[in-house]
Structures are given as structure tokens and as C-alpha cells.
Scaffold this motif. Structure first.
Motif, PDB file in Angstrom:
ATOM      1  N   ARG A 153       0.836  -1.211   0.000  1.00 41.17           N
ATOM      2  CA  ARG A 153       0.000   0.000   0.000  1.00 41.17           C
ATOM      3  C   ARG A 153       0.860   1.247   0.000  1.00 41.17           C
ATOM      4  N   LEU A 154       1.916   1.263   0.825  1.00 39.37           N
ATOM      5  CA  LEU A 154       2.845   2.390   0.842  1.00 39.37           C
ATOM      6  C   LEU A 154       3.451   2.611  -0.534  1.00 39.37           C
ATOM      7  N   ASP A 155       3.843   1.541  -1.180  1.00 38.97           N
ATOM      8  CA  ASP A 155       4.491   1.643  -2.488  1.00 38.97           C
ATOM      9  C   ASP A 155       3.596   2.346  -3.508  1.00 38.97           C
ATOM     10  N   GLN A 156       2.286   2.141  -3.412  1.00 39.25           N
ATOM     11  CA  GLN A 156       1.355   2.683  -4.404  1.00 39.25           C
ATOM     12  C   GLN A 156       0.629   3.942  -3.939  1.00 39.25           C
ATOM     13  N   ASP A 157       0.861   4.368  -2.715  1.00 43.51           N
ATOM     14  CA  ASP A 157       0.112   5.476  -2.122  1.00 43.51           C
ATOM     15  C   ASP A 157       0.736   6.822  -2.513  1.00 43.51           C
ATOM     16  N   ASP A 158       0.025   7.587  -3.313  1.00 38.74           N
ATOM     17  CA  ASP A 158       0.544   8.890  -3.760  1.00 38.74           C
ATOM     18  C   ASP A 158       0.634   9.900  -2.617  1.00 38.74           C
ATOM     19  N   ASP A 159      -0.076   9.655  -1.524  1.00 39.41           N
ATOM     20  CA  ASP A 159      -0.063  10.585  -0.391  1.00 39.41           C
ATOM     21  C   ASP A 159       1.079  10.319   0.585  1.00 39.41           C
ATOM     22  N   ALA A 160       1.795   9.214   0.396  1.00 37.63           N
ATOM     23  CA  ALA A 160       2.878   8.846   1.319  1.00 37.63           C
ATOM     24  C   ALA A 160       4.186   8.698   0.556  1.00 37.63           C
ATOM     25  N   ALA A 191       8.558  -8.034  -0.383  1.00 36.12           N
ATOM     26  CA  ALA A 191       7.852  -6.745  -0.357  1.00 36.12           C
ATOM     27  C   ALA A 191       8.836  -5.584  -0.254  1.00 36.12           C
ATOM     28  N   PHE A 192      10.006  -5.835   0.329  1.00 36.97           N
ATOM     29  CA  PHE A 192      11.048  -4.817   0.378  1.00 36.97           C
ATOM     30  C   PHE A 192      11.871  -4.776  -0.904  1.00 36.97           C
ATOM     31  N   LEU A 193      11.957  -5.906  -1.601  1.00 33.44           N
ATOM     32  CA  LEU A 193      12.873  -6.012  -2.743  1.00 33.44           C
ATOM     33  C   LEU A 193      12.191  -5.924  -4.104  1.00 33.44           C
ATOM     34  N   ASN A 194      10.884  -6.103  -4.151  1.00 33.11           N
ATOM     35  CA  ASN A 194      10.174  -6.069  -5.432  1.00 33.11           C
ATOM     36  C   ASN A 194       9.190  -4.909  -5.492  1.00 33.11           C
ATOM     37  N   THR A 195       9.599  -3.759  -5.033  1.00 32.51           N
ATOM     38  CA  THR A 195       8.727  -2.591  -5.064  1.00 32.51           C
ATOM     39  C   THR A 195       8.853  -1.901  -6.425  1.00 32.51           C
ATOM     40  N   VAL A 196       7.936  -0.986  -6.660  1.00 31.98           N
ATOM     41  CA  VAL A 196       7.979  -0.169  -7.875  1.00 31.98           C
ATOM     42  C   VAL A 196       8.627   1.173  -7.588  1.00 31.98           C
ATOM     43  N   ASN A 197       8.290   1.771  -6.452  1.00 30.35           N
ATOM     44  CA  ASN A 197       8.687   3.157  -6.174  1.00 30.35           C
ATOM     45  C   ASN A 197       9.811   3.316  -5.148  1.00 30.35           C
ATOM     46  N   TRP A 198      10.205   2.245  -4.466  1.00 26.56           N
ATOM     47  CA  TRP A 198      11.379   2.252  -3.587  1.00 26.56           C
ATOM     48  C   TRP A 198      11.342   3.373  -2.546  1.00 26.56           C
ATOM     49  N   GLY A 253      14.406 -12.012  16.873  1.00 28.84           N
ATOM     50  CA  GLY A 253      14.223 -13.000  15.827  1.00 28.84           C
ATOM     51  C   GLY A 253      13.747 -12.425  14.506  1.00 28.84           C
ATOM     52  N   HIS A 254      12.610 -12.912  14.043  1.00 28.79           N
ATOM     53  CA  HIS A 254      12.054 -12.457  12.768  1.00 28.79           C
ATOM     54  C   HIS A 254      11.903 -10.940  12.750  1.00 28.79           C
ATOM     55  N   ALA A 255      11.506 -10.348  13.884  1.00 27.22           N
ATOM     56  CA  ALA A 255      11.303  -8.903  13.944  1.00 27.22           C
ATOM     57  C   ALA A 255      12.612  -8.139  13.768  1.00 27.22           C
ATOM     58  N   LEU A 256      13.710  -8.692  14.277  1.00 33.34           N
ATOM     59  CA  LEU A 256      15.016  -8.080  14.036  1.00 33.34           C
ATOM     60  C   LEU A 256      15.326  -8.106  12.545  1.00 33.34           C
ATOM     61  N   GLY A 257      15.035  -9.223  11.895  1.00 37.80           N
ATOM     62  CA  GLY A 257      15.218  -9.286  10.452  1.00 37.80           C
ATOM     63  C   GLY A 257      14.378  -8.254   9.722  1.00 37.80           C
ATOM     64  N   THR A 258      13.146  -8.065  10.180  1.00 40.81           N
ATOM     65  CA  THR A 258      12.263  -7.052   9.584  1.00 40.81           C
ATOM     66  C   THR A 258      12.874  -5.665   9.716  1.00 40.81           C
ATOM     67  N   ALA A 259      13.335  -5.331  10.925  1.00 36.64           N
ATOM     68  CA  ALA A 259      13.941  -4.018  11.154  1.00 36.64           C
ATOM     69  C   ALA A 259      15.163  -3.819  10.271  1.00 36.64           C
ATOM     70  N   LEU A 260      15.936  -4.883  10.073  1.00 39.68           N
ATOM     71  CA  LEU A 260      17.153  -4.782   9.256  1.00 39.68           C
ATOM     72  C   LEU A 260      16.841  -4.655   7.767  1.00 39.68           C
ATOM     73  N   PHE A 261      15.660  -5.080   7.332  1.00 34.47           N
ATOM     74  CA  PHE A 261      15.243  -4.821   5.956  1.00 34.47           C
ATOM     75  C   PHE A 261      14.980  -3.338   5.729  1.00 34.47           C
ATOM     76  N   CYS A 262      14.605  -2.624   6.803  1.00 36.78           N
ATOM     77  CA  CYS A 262      14.279  -1.196   6.685  1.00 36.78           C
ATOM     78  C   CYS A 262      15.547  -0.396   6.374  1.00 36.78           C
ATOM     79  N   ASP A 263      15.354   0.850   5.970  1.00 37.14           N
ATOM     80  CA  ASP A 263      16.467   1.670   5.488  1.00 37.14           C
ATOM     81  C   ASP A 263      17.157   2.457   6.589  1.00 37.14           C
ATOM     82  N   ALA A 264      16.573   2.474   7.774  1.00 34.06           N
ATOM     83  CA  ALA A 264      17.176   3.094   8.951  1.00 34.06           C
ATOM     84  C   ALA A 264      16.471   2.529  10.177  1.00 34.06           C
ATOM     85  N   ILE A 265      17.185   2.501  11.302  1.00 31.32           N
ATOM     86  CA  ILE A 265      16.602   2.034  12.556  1.00 31.32           C
ATOM     87  C   ILE A 265      16.801   3.114  13.613  1.00 31.32           C
TER      88      ILE A 265
END
Length: 249
Positions: A39-46, A86-93, A106-118
Motif C-alpha cells: 500500500r505504501l508503495d502505491q500510495d501517492d499521499d505517502a 515486499a522490500f525487494l520487489n517494489t515499484v517506487n522504492w 528473531g524475525h522482527a530483528l530481520g524485519t527491522a534490518l530490511f528497513c532503510d534506517a533504525i
């Protein structure tokens, strides 16, 4: 909806919404995160996203019963949802900032590390839980900063602090408790001050290079991970973890 989504002044706030369980992630929650990222990837308002957790924690990681025990029962991890694509196959990055507090395990640490800043509150506790249940996580090493530190926490599975994360170099900003979302918002606004095509190209290249580094490690363990559910030591570790959590509830 298991993952909240609200937009204010060009910033999308994505939130884990299972506070009574420290936002432990079931398959449906991971699917909710995937939907929110799409949704973020396609949302013109975000133009940028901030991911955080409601309640006492960012997330305690994968729900033991829904993800770990279920994988054991099914004899495979193949049925588990994962947000990596979802982090690697976006259109608008569009950039995503993780705002962590409490548990980020665990998994949540991996999620945070996919993000661009923590942006991490001082009370954040991180942990590579997977080694405790018989899953090698050498693929975390390229993302956890200093090599010796990364190697140690992946081998021991000990909890470590946000201050250690800052020193290691994977935490972007260390902030006072309760200020993680506010400071992530301040960082987002600084990013929004720049021409967004350049920001998005930066995000695209950084994520793809990071994914290549992670794959170099992860691919070498692919056979081991594929056979994880038939590993008797792993079966015993998951059973013990499930029993321990049941005793606490």
C-alpha cells in the motif's frame, strides 16, 4: 487489520497491533505487513514509511505456536509468509524507517534490518533467536555492523542493547525511551526535504546490494534450513520453547 496504516504529512505510519503478545508475528501479521508495504508503495499521499509496534514492544518475533511449531508439524518452513520480497520487489522504492522499543527479536530483528534506517529507544532489546531453535543465521552477519560483534550475537543468541547496536553500526539513532516514533518522524522529514527521485534510487541500490550480501551467506545454509524440521536437536529446542511459553501463560 493486523498492521495499522495511517498517513500524516506524507509519512505513512505502519504499526504492529498485537500488543498483548508483544506483537508476536503470526502468518496473518506478516501478510498484513506485506499488504501495508504494498500500500505504501502505491500510495501517492505517502513518500516514506515508519514501522513501529503498539504497546510495550516493536515485536517479540515469530509467534512460537503459529510459525515455529506449525512449521515443525507441517515438516517445512515453506508455508510461512515472509516480507522480504515486499522490500525487494517494489515499484517506487520509498524508504522505510524502523522505530523500535522493547523487544525486537528473531524475525522482527530481520524485519527491522530490511528497513532503510533504525531509530531505537534505549530500552530496545535485540536478539538473534533463531540459533536457540537450531537455525543458523550467518545471513544476519552482513546486516549487524561490526563483523566480530555480528558473529558473536549470531552464535550465542544472547540479547543485546540498542546502545550495542549503535556501537556496532546498524542502529541509526539511539533515543530516549518513548521518543522512538517522534525521532523517526524527525528523521523522515529530513529525508523528505531532499529530491525524492534521488532518495528512491539510493534506497533501491542499498537494498539490492544488501540483499546480495545476505544471499551469499543464506544460500550456503539453504540445504540445512530445508532439513531443519527433521533435525532432532531443532525439534527438541522448539518443543522446549513451546512448553516454556505455555508454562508462563
Amino acid at each position: 487489520m493486523t498492521v495499522g496504516y495511517e498517513v500524516t504529512d506524507g509519512i505513512a505510519y505502519l504499526s504492529f497491533n498485537r500488543p498483548d503478545k508483544h506483537n508476536a508475528l503470526r502468518d496473518e501479521d506478516v501478510l498484513g505487513l506485506i499488504s501495508a508495504l504494498e500500500r505504501l508503495d502505491q500510495d501517492d499521499d505517502a513518500q516514506i514509511g515508519i514501522l513501529f509496534g503498539q504497546g510495550r514492544s516493536f515485536s517479540s518475533g515469530g509467534d512460537v505456536k503459529d510459525r515455529l511449531q506449525r512449521s515443525m508439524e507441517e515438516g517445512s518452513t515453506g508455508g510461512r509468509a515472509h516480507e522480504r520480497e515486499a522490500f525487494l520487489n517494489t515499484v517506487n522504492w520509498k524508504p522505510v524507517i524502523a522505530a523500535t522499543h522493547g523487544y525486537c527479536l528473531g524475525h522482527a530483528l530481520g524485519t527491522a534490518l530490511f528497513c532503510d534506517a533504525i531509530v531505537a529507544a534505549r530500552n530496545t532489546l535485540f536478539q538473534v533467536v533463531e540459533i536457540k531453535i537450531g537455525l543458523p543465521m550467518a545471513s544476519f552477519v552482513p546486516r549487524l555492523g561490526k563483523a566480530a560483534f555480528a558473529n558473536e550475537v549470531c552464535l550465542t543468541g544472547r540479547m543485546f542493547t540498542a546502545a550495542e547496536g549503535l556501537d556496532a553500526g546498524f542502529v541509526t539513532r539511539l533515543v530516549e525511551d518513548g521518543e522512538h516514533v517522534r525521532e523517526a518522524t524527525a528523521l523522515a522529514r529530513l529525508i523528505l526535504d531532499n529530491p525524492q527521485p534521488a532518495v528512491r534510487e539510493h534506497v533501491r541500490v542499498r537494498r539490492l546490494v544488501a540483499a546480495q550480501d545476505v544471499s551469499r551467506f543464506g544460500d550456503l545454509s539453504a540445504t540445512f534450513v530445508d532439513n531443519w524440521t527433521s533435525n532432532t536437536a531443532a525439534q527438541a529446542a522448539v518443543a522446549a520453547r513451546t512448553a516454556g511459553l505455555a508454562a508462563k501463560s
